[in-house]
Motif scaffolding. Structure first.
Motif, PDB file in Angstrom:
ATOM      1  N   ASN A 565      78.087  20.255   8.229  1.00 14.19           N
ATOM      2  CA  ASN A 565      77.304  19.745   7.096  1.00 14.19           C
ATOM      3  C   ASN A 565      77.424  18.232   6.911  1.00 14.19           C
ATOM      4  OD1 ASN A 565      79.783  19.497   5.902  1.00 14.19           O
ATOM      5  ND2 ASN A 565      79.492  21.177   4.438  1.00 14.19           N
ATOM      6  N   ALA A 566      78.371  17.598   7.617  1.00 14.05           N
ATOM      7  CA  ALA A 566      78.488  16.147   7.523  1.00 14.05           C
ATOM      8  C   ALA A 566      77.657  15.453   8.589  1.00 14.05           C
ATOM      9  CB  ALA A 566      79.952  15.740   7.659  1.00 14.05           C
ATOM     10  N   ILE A 567      77.189  16.239   9.580  1.00 10.99           N
ATOM     11  CA  ILE A 567      76.484  15.635  10.709  1.00 10.99           C
ATOM     12  C   ILE A 567      75.009  15.459  10.386  1.00 10.99           C
ATOM     13  CG2 ILE A 567      75.825  15.940  13.137  1.00 10.99           C
ATOM     14  CD1 ILE A 567      78.379  17.513  13.536  1.00 10.99           C
ATOM     15  N   ILE A 568      74.496  14.266  10.631  1.00  8.34           N
ATOM     16  CA  ILE A 568      73.078  14.022  10.398  1.00  8.34           C
ATOM     17  C   ILE A 568      72.309  14.157  11.711  1.00  8.34           C
ATOM     18  CG2 ILE A 568      71.377  12.318   9.647  1.00  8.34           C
ATOM     19  CD1 ILE A 568      73.726  11.283   7.794  1.00  8.34           C
ATOM     20  N   GLN A 622      77.839  11.520   7.639  1.00  7.67           N
ATOM     21  CA  GLN A 622      77.859  10.964   6.292  1.00  7.67           C
ATOM     22  C   GLN A 622      79.102  11.468   5.588  1.00  7.67           C
ATOM     23  OE1 GLN A 622      74.215  11.026   4.240  1.00  7.67           O
ATOM     24  NE2 GLN A 622      75.056   9.696   2.671  1.00  7.67           N
ATOM     25  N   GLY A 623      79.927  10.543   5.139  1.00  2.00           N
ATOM     26  CA  GLY A 623      81.134  10.928   4.427  1.00  2.00           C
ATOM     27  C   GLY A 623      81.402   9.945   3.320  1.00  2.00           C
ATOM     28  N   GLU A 624      81.765  10.465   2.153  1.00  2.00           N
ATOM     29  CA  GLU A 624      82.037   9.625   0.986  1.00  2.00           C
ATOM     30  C   GLU A 624      80.872   8.665   0.738  1.00  2.00           C
ATOM     31  OE1 GLU A 624      85.983   8.809   0.097  1.00  2.00           O
ATOM     32  OE2 GLU A 624      86.017  10.958   0.471  1.00  2.00           O
ATOM     33  N   GLY A 625      79.649   9.147   0.966  1.00  9.34           N
ATOM     34  CA  GLY A 625      78.477   8.344   0.666  1.00  9.34           C
ATOM     35  C   GLY A 625      78.127   7.314   1.728  1.00  9.34           C
ATOM     36  N   ARG A 626      79.023   7.096   2.682  1.00  9.92           N
ATOM     37  CA  ARG A 626      78.717   6.107   3.728  1.00  9.92           C
ATOM     38  C   ARG A 626      78.323   6.823   5.016  1.00  9.92           C
ATOM     39  NH1 ARG A 626      83.221   3.328   1.462  1.00  9.92           N
ATOM     40  NH2 ARG A 626      84.548   4.646   2.709  1.00  9.92           N
ATOM     41  N   ARG A 627      77.429   6.170   5.746  1.00  8.64           N
ATOM     42  CA  ARG A 627      77.043   6.709   7.042  1.00  8.64           C
ATOM     43  C   ARG A 627      77.703   5.891   8.123  1.00  8.64           C
ATOM     44  NH1 ARG A 627      70.654   7.954   7.380  1.00  8.64           N
ATOM     45  NH2 ARG A 627      70.578   9.396   5.620  1.00  8.64           N
ATOM     46  N   TYR A 628      78.119   6.547   9.152  1.00 14.71           N
ATOM     47  CA  TYR A 628      78.578   5.809  10.311  1.00 14.71           C
ATOM     48  C   TYR A 628      78.446   6.681  11.546  1.00 14.71           C
ATOM     49  CZ  TYR A 628      83.017   8.218   9.338  1.00 14.71           C
ATOM     50  OH  TYR A 628      83.971   9.148   9.092  1.00 14.71           O
TER      51      TYR A 628
END
Lengths: 705, 165
Positions: A565-568, A622-628
Motif C-alpha cells: 500500500n506504500a508503493i505507487i 509514499q511514506g509520512e507524506g513524502r514521496r521518494y
C-alpha cells in the motif's frame, strides 16, 4: 464458592449495563420518554445494585440505589424528565463507572465525589418527588409499606400489592419469608449449583419439577432482588422467576393475613391492572428479556481472552507458511498430479481457515462510534452549539487492535469539527444554513482497507489563515499551492499549537499526532474542505495489522518486504532522468516530480547491492507524506505475509517495522517506508564530513559491480 | 557477588543439586542454569539486521517465532569465530523473551552441589566478572558459571528497547 472469582464477570457486565444506560439516556425523548426505555435503564441500575450488594461494594450500591429510586419514580411518571435531570443521570453513570474502575484497581472510590453525587441525587429526589426516595441504603418507601399483613392489606393503594409481589421483604424486613424460585430450562449441573447457592441464602423447604421448570421453595430473610442478583452469575435473568409466597407461609398461622391481600386485589381490579406492566424487577424481567437478549446479541457471542485468539491466529499463520513450503517442494517434484491437486485443496482450505480466524479479531465500528453521542452532546452544550450527530456503517468491521487505537485520533477530529468547524447557531442561520450543524461519522470497506470519514457542514478550513500561520511558524509555502497541499499543512508538527487554544481541542495533542497515530497503524489521512460548506477528513486504514500485502524485493543476496500500500509505481530509471545533487544525493525525475533516490542497499548496509541506479529498479513509495524512490536490485513478487513483531523477543530496528517468515522458512524484514528515508539521510549526513571514509566504504561494493 | 551467595544458599538450603548445561567458548568451559535453556539447535542461516552491533548475528525462525541470535564469541572477542557442524545455538528463555546464543559446542548437563560452587574469579576468563555467578569445579574440570539472565538483559547486549535508547 469464592465469590471474588466472579468479580471480573460482574465488572464487565456492569460496564456493559452502564454503556447501555448511557445509550438509552442519550436517545431518550425527554418530552415523551418511551416506557420500555425507562424500564431498561431502571433494570440496568437495578442489576448493578444487586451485584454491588453481593460483592459488598458499598459506595456503588448506595449510588445505584439512589439512582434506581429516581429512575423508578421516572418510569412511574412521578418524576418528569427534563434535560438537566438526564444530565445528572449521565453524570451519575460516569461516577458509577469511576467507582467500578476504582474497585477493580482494588482502591476505594473517591469519597468526596461519592458524597457529592449522593447529595445531588438526594436533593433531586426531595425536590422532584417529595422525598419519596429516601436517603442512604434504606429500602424504597413503597416497598416497605407493602409488607404483607393486615395493615397493608387495608391500605388503599392496591397498586403496591403488585409491587410487593416482587419487591416485598426488602433487607429491612425482619423474620423470614417464603420465596418460590422457578428455574426455567436450566441444566442439571447449573441447577445443582443454584440450589447449593439458595441453600446458603436460607432454608430450602421444598423442591420439585423438571428441566423445563424446577421450583424451589426457600425460607429466607433476603429479598427476591438479592436472590436474583446472586443467581444471575450462573444463569440468564430470563431463566429465573422469583415469587414471594407470603400467603402460603402465613396461611396456617394467620388465615386472616392470607386472605386479605387477595381480597384487596379482588376488590380493586381496575387499580391493580395498570400496575402489572410496571411490576418491578424479577417478574417483569421474565416477559421482557427475550427481545432484549435478541437485541444485544449476547446469547450468540462468547467472551474470549484476546491472547487466546492471537495464539490461534499465529498458529494459522504458521500453517499457511508450512503449506507454502510444501507447495514449493511439490512444484519441484515431477509428475505429481494427485499431490498438487491435494495441495491446491489444502491451500484453499488453509486460506479459508485463515480468513475465518482473522475475522474473530474483527469488531464492528459501533464499538468506536458509540462513544461519540455523549462526547458530542457534552461538547456542543459546552460550546453553545447545536450539533446533530449521524453515524453510518456501524456494523463495518475492523481489527480490535485498530479500533482501540483509532479512538484517540477520531476523538480529536470530532472535537476539532465541533470547536473549529461547526459555527454557532446564529452564524449558521446568517449564512443560510440550519441552526443545527451536522456531524457525520462513517465507516465503509474499500478493498482491503476501511475508510473512516468525519464530515461536518461547518465553515470549512480557511486557506488564508492556514497559509499565514504556516508562514509565521517558518514553514515554506507559496500562494499558488493547491488546496490539497494547504490542508496538509495543518498536519505539520507544531502547527496546531499555533491555532487558538480552547479547552476543547487545545489539549496539547495536535493534528500531527493524529497523523502520526494513523500512520503508525499503516493508514493515511487526507482532508477535503470547502469554504462555507464544511470539512471532510478521510482516514484510510488497513483492515488488520496481522497480515500485510507485501512486495518481496531483492537487494544483494538479501530479501526484504515493502508494504504494497506504500508503493505507487516501479520503474527502470534512465540515466537522462537522474540528476545528481551535492553530497552524493540523486534525484529521479518521474514525470513532473523530482524524487530523492534512497538506495535500500545503503540504508540497510547490504554488502553486495547493485550500485548503479540505471542497472537497478526504483520503486516510488509514499511514506509520512513524502514521496521518494527506493533503489532495489530486483522485484521478486507480491505475497501476503504474516506480520511478526520484532519487539517480542528483540527490539525496534531502525528502518524496519516488523518481520515475517517466508515460504522457505527464512526470516525477512519488512521495511518501514517512513523510517527508511530518514535512516538513509542520517547515514549520509554521518558520512558527509569524512569523504575519505566514504570512498573506503564504497570500495568493496564497487568491486562487486 | 550476592548472586553467587544466593546460588550457594539455594543449593545448601535445599540440599539439592543445581543442574547446569555445559558449553564451550574457545578453550573455556562455561555453564548456564539448565532451567533457563529451552532447547539446543544447530546454527542455521540467520537473517542479518542492519545497523546493529556485530555480535548480533541476526534473526532466526524458531518454529514461527522470530528470535535474535547473539554470538558470544564475537561479543567477548574470542580469537577464533568459526561456523561449522559443531557450532550450536542454545535457545534460552529470559524474562519471557527468547534469545539464541551461538557457542562453540555443548558438552553435557551436569549437576553441582553447593560445595562444588566457588566464588567467581576476578579475572582470567573471557567473560566480564559481572556476568558470572561462580566457578564450578568437578573433578579436574573448571566450569565458569554464567548468569545468563543478567548477561542478556544487560545494556551492552542491546537486546531490549530500554537498553537501546
Amino acid at each position: 464458592m469464592d465469590i471474588s472469582e466472579f468479580f471480573d464477570t460482574f465488572y464487565e457486565e456492569a460496564l456493559e449495563l452502564l454503556q447501555e444506560m448511557e445509550q438509552i439516556l442519550l436517545t431518550l425523548d425527554v418530552a415523551a420518554p418511551d416506557t420500555e426505555a425507562l424500564n431498561a435503564i431502571f433494570r440496568a441500575a437495578h442489576s448493578i445494585k444487586g451485584g454491588a450488594g453481593t460483592f459488598g461494594l458499598v459506595e456503588l450500591q448506595q449510588t445505584t440505589h439512589l439512582l434506581e429510586n429516581l429512575l423508578d419514580a421516572t418510569r412511574h411518571g412521578e418524576l418528569r424528565l427534563r434535560r438537566d435531570i438526564v444530565d445528572t443521570f449521565l453524570e451519575t453513570k460516569d461516577m458509577l463507572q469511576e467507582q467500578l474502575e476504582a474497585y477493580r484497581a482494588s482502591e476505594q472510590p473517591d469519597a468526596a465525589a461519592f458524597e457529592r453525587i449522593c447529595a445531588v441525587l438526594q436533593q433531586m429526589a426531595e425536590a422532584e418527588i417529595g422525598g419519596a426516595a429516601t436517603a442512604g441504603a434504606a429500602p424504597a418507601a413503597p416497598v416497605a409499606a407493602s409488607r404483607p399483613g393486615p395493615e397493608s392489606a387495608a391500605a388503599p393503594e392496591a397498586s403496591t400489592a403488585a409491587e410487593s409481589a416482587a419487591g416485598a421483604a426488602a433487607p429491612g424486613s425482619q423474620g423470614s419469608d417464603l420465596l418460590e424460585v422457578s428455574l426455567l430450562g436450566v441444566g442439571d449441573k447449573d441447577r445443582d449449583l443454584l440450589i447449593d447457592e439458595l441453600g446458603q441464602l436460607g432454608d430450602i423447604v421444598s423442591r420439585e419439577g423438571d428441566a423445563q421448570q424446577y421450583r424451589v421453595t426457600l425460607r429466607c430473610s433476603v429479598s427476591p432482588d438479592d436472590v436474583e442478583a446472586v443467581m444471575c452469575f450462573i444463569v440468564e435473568p430470563e431463566q429465573l422467576a422469583i415469587r414471594p409466597l407470603p400467603a402460603a407461609g402465613e396461611a396456617a398461622a394467620a388465615p386472616v393475613g392470607a386472605s386479605e391481600p387477595a381480597a384487596a386485589a379482588q376488590s380493586a381490579p381496575p387499580v391493580t391492572e395498570p400496575a402489572v406492566p410496571v411490576a418491578p424487577a424479577a417478574s417483569s424481567e421474565r416477559g421482557k428479556s427475550p427481545p432484549d437478549a435478541a437485541k444485544g446479541g449476547e446469547s450468540t457471542s462468547i467472551r474470549v481472552p484476546v491472547n487466546k485468539v492471537d495464539q490461534i491466529i499465529n498458529l494459522v499463520g504458521e500453517l499457511i507458511i508450512t503449506q507454502s513450503m510444501i507447495n514449493q517442494v511439490a512444484e519441484s517434484a515431477a509428475g505429481a498430479g494427485a499431490l498438487s491437486n491435494g495441495l491446491n485443496q489444502l491451500q484453499r482450505n488453509s486460506r479459508d481457515l485463515q480468513e475465518a480466524v482473522m475475522s474473530i479479531r474483527m469488531v464492528p465500528m459501533d464499538y468506536v462510534f458509540s462513544r461519540f453521542p455523549r462526547l458530542v452532546r457534552d461538547l456542543a452544550a459546552k460550546l453553545g452549539k447545536e450539533v446533530e450527530l449521524v453515524t453510518e456503517g456501524k456494523s463495518t468491521e475492523l481489527d480490535k487492535g485498530l479500533t482501540e487505537r483509532i479512538i484517540d485520533p477520531l476523538t480529536h477530529l470530532v472535537r476539532n469539527s465541533l470547536d473549529h468547524g461547526i459555527e454557532d447557531p446564529d452564524t449558521r442561520r446568517a449564512a443560510g444554513k440550519p441552526g443545527a450543524g451536522q456531524l457525520l461519522l462513517s465507516a465503509t470497506h474499500q478493498g482491503g482497507n476501511i475508510l473512516i470519514e468525519v464530515r461536518d457542514d461547518g465553515a470549512g478550513l480557511n486557506r488564508e489563515r492556514i497559509l499565514a500561520k504556516a508562514r509565521s511558524s517558518g514553514i515554506s509555502v507559496s500562494d499558488s499551492m493547491s488546496d490539497e497541499d494547504v490542508w496538509q499543512l495543518i498536519f505539520a508538527p507544531g502547527f496546531s499549537t499555533a491555532v487558538e487554544v480552547s479547552d476543547v481541542s487545545g489539549r496539547g495533542v495536535g493534528m500531527d499526532v493524529v497523523k502520526r497515530n494513523i500512520q503508525s497503524m499503516g493508514g493515511h489521512v487526507e482532508i477535503l474542505s470547502e469554504p462555507g460548506r464544511g470539512t471532510r477528513t478521510r482516514i484510510v486504514l488497513p483492515l488488520t495489522l496481522a497480515i500485510l500485502d507485501g512486495m518481496l524485493i531483492r537487494v544483494g543476496s538479501e530479501t526484504f518486504i515493502l508494504p504494497v500500500n506504500a508503493i505507487i509505481e516501479s520503474l527502470q530509471p534512465r540515466s537522462e532522468d537522474l540528476y545528481s545533487m551535492g553530497g552524493g544525493d540523486l534525484l529521479l525525475k518521474v514525470r513532473e516530480d523530482y524524487l530523492p533516490v534512497v538506495p535500500v542497499g545503503q540504508a540497510m548496509a547490504v554488502a553486495n547491492a547493485v550500485q548503479e541506479v540505471t542497472r537497478s529498479i526504483t520503486v516510488v513509495v509514499q511514506g509520512e507524506g513524502r514521496r521518494y524512490a527506493l533503489q532495489v536490485d530486483e522485484l521478486i513478487g507480491q505475497q501476503q505475509v504474516v506480520v511478526k513483531n520484532l519487539e517480542t523477543n528483540y527490539r525496534k530496528v531502525p528502518g524496519v517495522s516488523a518481520a515475517t517468515i517466508l515460504g522457505d522458512g527464512s526470516v525477512a524484514l519488512i521495511l518501514d517506508i517512513g523510517d527508511l528515508q530518514e535512516l538513509s539521510q542520517g547515514r549520509r549526513r554521518e558520512r558527509a564530513p569524512r569523504p575519505e571514509q566514504t570512498s573506503l566504504q564504497n570500495q568493496p561494493e564497487e568491486a562487486v559491480i | 557477588m550476592s548472586q553467587n551467595t544466593a546460588l550457594r544458599d539455594a543449593t545448601e538450603k535445599s540440599g539439592e543439586r543445581v543442574e547446569f548445561l555445559v558449553f564451550s567458548l574457545g578453550e573455556e568451559e562455561y555453564a548456564v542454569d539448565i532451567l533457563k535453556v529451552q532447547e539446543i539447535r544447530g546454527y542455521d542461516n540467520v537473517t542479518r539486521i542492519a545497523n546493529t552491533p556485530d555480535f548480533i548475528k541476526g534473526l532466526a525462525n524458531l518454529r514461527g517465532v522470530i528470535v535474535p541470535v547473539v554470538d558470544l564469541r564475537i561479543k567477548f572477542r574470542l580469537d577464533k569465530v568459526e561456523y561449522n557442524e559443531q557450532t550450536v545455538v542454545i535457545v534460552v528463555c529470559i524474562e519471557e523473551r527468547i534469545v539464541g546464543i551461538v557457542v562453540d559446542g555443548v558438552s553435557d548437563a551436569m549437576s553441582l552441589t553447593a560445595e562444588q560452587i566457588k566464588p567467581a574469579p576476578e579475572f582470567g576468563v573471557s567473560m566480564p566478572v559481572d556476568y558470572l555467578s561462580g566457578l564450578g569445579s568437578v573433578d579436574d574440570r573448571m566450569l565458569v558459571l554464567v548468569d545468563i539472565e543478567r548477561l542478556l538483559t544487560s545494556e551492552e547486549m542491546a537486546l531490549m528497547d530500554s537498553a537501546a535508547s
